[in-house]
Scaffold this active site. Sequence first.
Site, PDB file in Angstrom:
ATOM      1  N   ARG A  44       0.862  -1.185   0.000  1.00 36.11           N
ATOM      2  CA  ARG A  44       0.000   0.000   0.000  1.00 36.11           C
ATOM      3  C   ARG A  44       0.889   1.221   0.000  1.00 36.11           C
ATOM      4  O   ARG A  44       2.099   1.120   0.149  1.00 36.11           O
ATOM      5  CB  ARG A  44      -1.020  -0.010   1.163  1.00 36.11           C
ATOM      6  CG  ARG A  44      -0.548  -0.670   2.414  1.00 36.11           C
ATOM      7  CD  ARG A  44       0.013   0.155   3.515  1.00 36.11           C
ATOM      8  NE  ARG A  44      -0.102   1.552   3.438  1.00 36.11           N
ATOM      9  CZ  ARG A  44       0.904   2.397   3.607  1.00 36.11           C
ATOM     10  NH1 ARG A  44       2.144   1.943   3.854  1.00 36.11           N
ATOM     11  NH2 ARG A  44       0.715   3.694   3.548  1.00 36.11           N
ATOM     12  N   GLY A  45       0.243   2.399  -0.169  1.00 37.01           N
ATOM     13  CA  GLY A  45       1.002   3.624  -0.375  1.00 37.01           C
ATOM     14  C   GLY A  45       1.175   3.798  -1.877  1.00 37.01           C
ATOM     15  O   GLY A  45       1.625   2.862  -2.561  1.00 37.01           O
ATOM     16  N   ALA A  46       0.827   4.983  -2.387  1.00 33.33           N
ATOM     17  CA  ALA A  46       0.726   5.148  -3.843  1.00 33.33           C
ATOM     18  C   ALA A  46       1.984   4.731  -4.617  1.00 33.33           C
ATOM     19  O   ALA A  46       1.884   3.925  -5.563  1.00 33.33           O
ATOM     20  CB  ALA A  46       0.315   6.577  -4.171  1.00 33.33           C
ATOM     21  N   ARG A  77      -7.257  -0.799  -6.833  1.00 27.51           N
ATOM     22  CA  ARG A  77      -7.490   0.344  -5.944  1.00 27.51           C
ATOM     23  C   ARG A  77      -7.631   1.584  -6.821  1.00 27.51           C
ATOM     24  O   ARG A  77      -6.700   1.934  -7.550  1.00 27.51           O
ATOM     25  CB  ARG A  77      -6.351   0.511  -4.924  1.00 27.51           C
ATOM     26  CG  ARG A  77      -6.349  -0.587  -3.881  1.00 27.51           C
ATOM     27  CD  ARG A  77      -5.519  -0.239  -2.673  1.00 27.51           C
ATOM     28  NE  ARG A  77      -6.216   0.638  -1.758  1.00 27.51           N
ATOM     29  CZ  ARG A  77      -5.621   1.226  -0.707  1.00 27.51           C
ATOM     30  NH1 ARG A  77      -4.338   1.046  -0.483  1.00 27.51           N
ATOM     31  NH2 ARG A  77      -6.316   1.990   0.110  1.00 27.51           N
ATOM     32  N   GLN A 171      -2.299   2.590   9.766  1.00 27.09           N
ATOM     33  CA  GLN A 171      -0.985   2.672   9.105  1.00 27.09           C
ATOM     34  C   GLN A 171      -0.004   3.510   9.926  1.00 27.09           C
ATOM     35  O   GLN A 171       1.198   3.241   9.921  1.00 27.09           O
ATOM     36  CB  GLN A 171      -1.123   3.289   7.698  1.00 27.09           C
ATOM     37  CG  GLN A 171      -1.841   2.427   6.689  1.00 27.09           C
ATOM     38  CD  GLN A 171      -3.319   2.760   6.628  1.00 27.09           C
ATOM     39  OE1 GLN A 171      -3.922   3.147   7.619  1.00 27.09           O
ATOM     40  NE2 GLN A 171      -3.909   2.608   5.463  1.00 27.09           N
ATOM     41  N   ASP A 212      -2.327  10.510  -2.701  1.00 23.62           N
ATOM     42  CA  ASP A 212      -2.661   9.401  -3.599  1.00 23.62           C
ATOM     43  C   ASP A 212      -2.959   9.885  -5.004  1.00 23.62           C
ATOM     44  O   ASP A 212      -2.739   9.166  -5.974  1.00 23.62           O
ATOM     45  CB  ASP A 212      -3.842   8.600  -3.056  1.00 23.62           C
ATOM     46  CG  ASP A 212      -3.324   7.482  -2.183  1.00 23.62           C
ATOM     47  OD1 ASP A 212      -2.904   7.774  -1.058  1.00 23.62           O
ATOM     48  OD2 ASP A 212      -3.296   6.326  -2.659  1.00 23.62           O
ATOM     49  N   ASN A 222      -5.785  12.164  -0.230  1.00 19.49           N
ATOM     50  CA  ASN A 222      -4.858  11.389   0.604  1.00 19.49           C
ATOM     51  C   ASN A 222      -5.682  10.683   1.666  1.00 19.49           C
ATOM     52  O   ASN A 222      -6.909  10.847   1.748  1.00 19.49           O
ATOM     53  CB  ASN A 222      -3.791  12.305   1.209  1.00 19.49           C
ATOM     54  CG  ASN A 222      -2.681  11.519   1.882  1.00 19.49           C
ATOM     55  OD1 ASN A 222      -2.093  10.625   1.261  1.00 19.49           O
ATOM     56  ND2 ASN A 222      -2.396  11.784   3.131  1.00 19.49           N
TER      57      ASN A 222
HETATM   58  O1  MRU Z   1      -4.628   3.229   1.986  1.00 20.25           O
HETATM   59  P1  MRU Z   1      -3.144   3.445   1.893  1.00 20.25           P
HETATM   60  O2  MRU Z   1      -2.410   2.964   3.098  1.00 20.25           O
HETATM   61  O3  MRU Z   1      -2.579   2.917   0.599  1.00 20.25           O
HETATM   62  O4  MRU Z   1      -3.005   5.018   1.865  1.00 20.25           O
HETATM   63  C1  MRU Z   1      -1.739   5.582   1.741  1.00 20.25           C
HETATM   64  C2  MRU Z   1      -1.743   7.061   1.812  1.00 20.25           C
HETATM   65  O5  MRU Z   1      -2.756   7.692   1.971  1.00 20.25           O
HETATM   66  C3  MRU Z   1      -0.421   7.724   1.608  1.00 20.25           C
HETATM   67  O6  MRU Z   1      -0.391   8.959   2.264  1.00 20.25           O
HETATM   68  C4  MRU Z   1      -0.178   7.964   0.116  1.00 20.25           C
HETATM   69  O7  MRU Z   1      -0.425   6.816  -0.635  1.00 20.25           O
HETATM   70  C5  MRU Z   1       1.210   8.415  -0.125  1.00 20.25           C
HETATM   71  S1  MRU Z   1       2.389   7.175   0.248  1.00 20.25           S
HETATM   72  C6  MRU Z   1       3.940   7.799  -0.002  1.00 20.25           C
END
Ligand code: MRU
Length: 316
Positions: A44-46, A77, A171, A212, A222
């Site tokens: 996870r995380g963009a 996603r 997270q 995101d 985000n």
């Molecule tokens: O649902 P997630 O854990 O994938 O969400 C992640 C975020 O919101 C992060 O802030 C975003 O993806 C940037 S990660 C460098």
Amino acid sequence: MATVEWTGSAVRLIDQTKLPDEESYVSCGTSAMVAKAIRNMVVRGAPAIGAAAAYGAVLALGEPDPEAGLAALRGSRPTARDLFWAVDRVTSAADPLEEANAIARESVDACRRIGRLGAALLKKRPRIITICNTGALATVDYGTALGVVRAAQEQGLEPSVLVLETRPRAQGARLTTWELAKLGIPFRLLADGAAGRAFQQGLVDVAIAGADRIAANGDTANKVGTYPLALLAREHGVPFYVAAPVSTVDLETPDGSAIVIEERPAAEVTTFAPAGTPAWNPAFDVTPARLIASIITELGVLQPSNLSALRPAVTR
Ligand code: MRU
């Protein structure tokens, strides 16, 4: 620790659903497995999703029904712009694997630059509030918003971090604390609802979040809870920065109202509720551009109103 790694025939992912209790890895040898790992938030995380999807697309292109594999990846996603950007890059490349490797490599370079540029905005001993996890786990390595914290530490600025728990998937509580402890950066964990109290008590110098998807006008999707954080920062005269690579900027989406916001299963929210409790679980929210002091990208620190300056780089 490698968040996303190509092993020659599969993508190896650190299983983020198991952290911090267990450091284990999942090996995905088909595009369907990669899509499932993204959907279930093993990765996870963009930017990390982007790199995983890039290798997923490499796998899909070698499968009997590539289009089905690519569609599953694209459907895993909806909000993370990096996912779509990475799949498109790999599918239009002459050498898909080399392209996926380049995406992973460039992501690390971008994060390090974001870190350096972001740290230059900070004073000595900055007290930083952040949400979700934007560190090495959310990227291929180093991180975006947490990369800024890391660069600040490397430059001797002695940052400390208020980590928002980040309900419902925790997270912040599970992953950001784990990373900051490994890095030796001081931090304290806060319940999401304690953010207002932290600002009122004068405990925050700067707020930094990841993204995101960033629309052309600077509106930024985000992790849910980012918008209230930005509102608090504005109310208390604290700068709110977004740190993200250019791959997260989507100039084809005019503003935040056009960003698809993922809604996840109610069960993620109802852990403490009586059985059968109805729930709503948007995974992201949109912070209007007017609340964002600057967007820290690897190509420079930009005003949200000036993202069109990225068009030549984006359309390259
Ligand atoms: O649902 P997630 O854990 O994938 O969400 C992640 C975020 O919101 C992060 O802030 C975003 O993806 C940037 S990660 C460098």
